[in-house]
Design a protein around this motif. Structure first.
Motif, PDB file in Angstrom:
ATOM      1  N   SER A  14       0.828  -1.210   0.000  1.00  0.00           N
ATOM      2  CA  SER A  14       0.000   0.000   0.000  1.00  0.00           C
ATOM      3  C   SER A  14       0.857   1.253   0.000  1.00  0.00           C
ATOM      4  O   SER A  14       0.603   2.192  -0.767  1.00  0.00           O
ATOM      5  N   SER A  54      -8.528   8.626  -1.164  1.00  0.00           N
ATOM      6  CA  SER A  54      -9.582   7.972  -0.390  1.00  0.00           C
ATOM      7  C   SER A  54     -10.127   6.749  -1.125  1.00  0.00           C
ATOM      8  O   SER A  54     -10.337   5.693  -0.511  1.00  0.00           O
ATOM      9  N   ILE A  55     -10.353   6.870  -2.412  1.00  0.00           N
ATOM     10  CA  ILE A  55     -10.851   5.740  -3.202  1.00  0.00           C
ATOM     11  C   ILE A  55      -9.830   4.606  -3.218  1.00  0.00           C
ATOM     12  O   ILE A  55     -10.181   3.431  -3.040  1.00  0.00           O
ATOM     13  N   LEU A  56      -8.564   4.944  -3.421  1.00  0.00           N
ATOM     14  CA  LEU A  56      -7.518   3.916  -3.438  1.00  0.00           C
ATOM     15  C   LEU A  56      -7.401   3.207  -2.095  1.00  0.00           C
ATOM     16  O   LEU A  56      -7.314   1.968  -2.038  1.00  0.00           O
ATOM     17  N   SER A  58      -9.691   2.956   0.209  1.00  0.00           N
ATOM     18  CA  SER A  58     -10.900   2.155   0.414  1.00  0.00           C
ATOM     19  C   SER A  58     -10.787   0.824  -0.319  1.00  0.00           C
ATOM     20  O   SER A  58     -11.150  -0.225   0.236  1.00  0.00           O
ATOM     21  N   ALA A  59     -10.294   0.853  -1.552  1.00  0.00           N
ATOM     22  CA  ALA A  59     -10.122  -0.383  -2.317  1.00  0.00           C
ATOM     23  C   ALA A  59      -9.100  -1.302  -1.658  1.00  0.00           C
ATOM     24  O   ALA A  59      -9.310  -2.514  -1.553  1.00  0.00           O
ATOM     25  N   ILE A  60      -8.000  -0.729  -1.187  1.00  0.00           N
ATOM     26  CA  ILE A  60      -6.956  -1.533  -0.539  1.00  0.00           C
ATOM     27  C   ILE A  60      -7.493  -2.174   0.735  1.00  0.00           C
ATOM     28  O   ILE A  60      -7.299  -3.369   0.977  1.00  0.00           O
ATOM     29  N   TYR A  62     -10.596  -2.793   1.450  1.00  0.00           N
ATOM     30  CA  TYR A  62     -11.601  -3.779   1.065  1.00  0.00           C
ATOM     31  C   TYR A  62     -10.925  -5.111   0.732  1.00  0.00           C
ATOM     32  O   TYR A  62     -11.365  -6.163   1.184  1.00  0.00           O
ATOM     33  N   VAL A  63      -9.863  -5.037  -0.053  1.00  0.00           N
ATOM     34  CA  VAL A  63      -9.130  -6.261  -0.420  1.00  0.00           C
ATOM     35  C   VAL A  63      -8.519  -6.902   0.827  1.00  0.00           C
ATOM     36  O   VAL A  63      -8.561  -8.124   0.988  1.00  0.00           O
ATOM     37  N   ARG A  66     -11.134  -8.787   2.645  1.00  0.00           N
ATOM     38  CA  ARG A  66     -11.549 -10.019   1.964  1.00  0.00           C
ATOM     39  C   ARG A  66     -10.515 -11.129   2.128  1.00  0.00           C
ATOM     40  O   ARG A  66     -10.860 -12.305   2.047  1.00  0.00           O
TER      41      ARG A  66
END
Length: 68
Positions: A14, A54-56, A58-60, A62-63, A66
């Motif tokens: 990240s 913020s979008i990046l 959030s995606a990181i 989220y992954v 999971r």
């Protein structure tokens, strides 16, 4: 692989991705970033840069969620 090792590898990846984006894509100078210059005072608010980061993140995250 232990949970701590996986977490450190994801955190390192990240940080690498964020560093790459800041260095090579010139984040902080995007259209939508607010710059106000009056006299010898400058106000800078990186609005679009903040949204993209913020979008990046959030995606990181989220992954990361999971993978657990």
């Amino acid at each position: 692989m232990s949970g701590m090792a996986k977490l450190l590898m994801i955190a390192g990846a990240s940080i690498f991705i964020i560093g790459f984006l800041i260095q090579f894509l010139k984040l902080g100078k995007l259209p939508g970033d607010i710059v106000i210059k009056k006299g010898n005072t400058t106000f800078f608010f990186p609005l679009m840069t903040s949204i993209i980061i913020s979008i990046l993140l959030s995606a990181i995250f989220y992954v990361m969620g999971r993978l657990k």
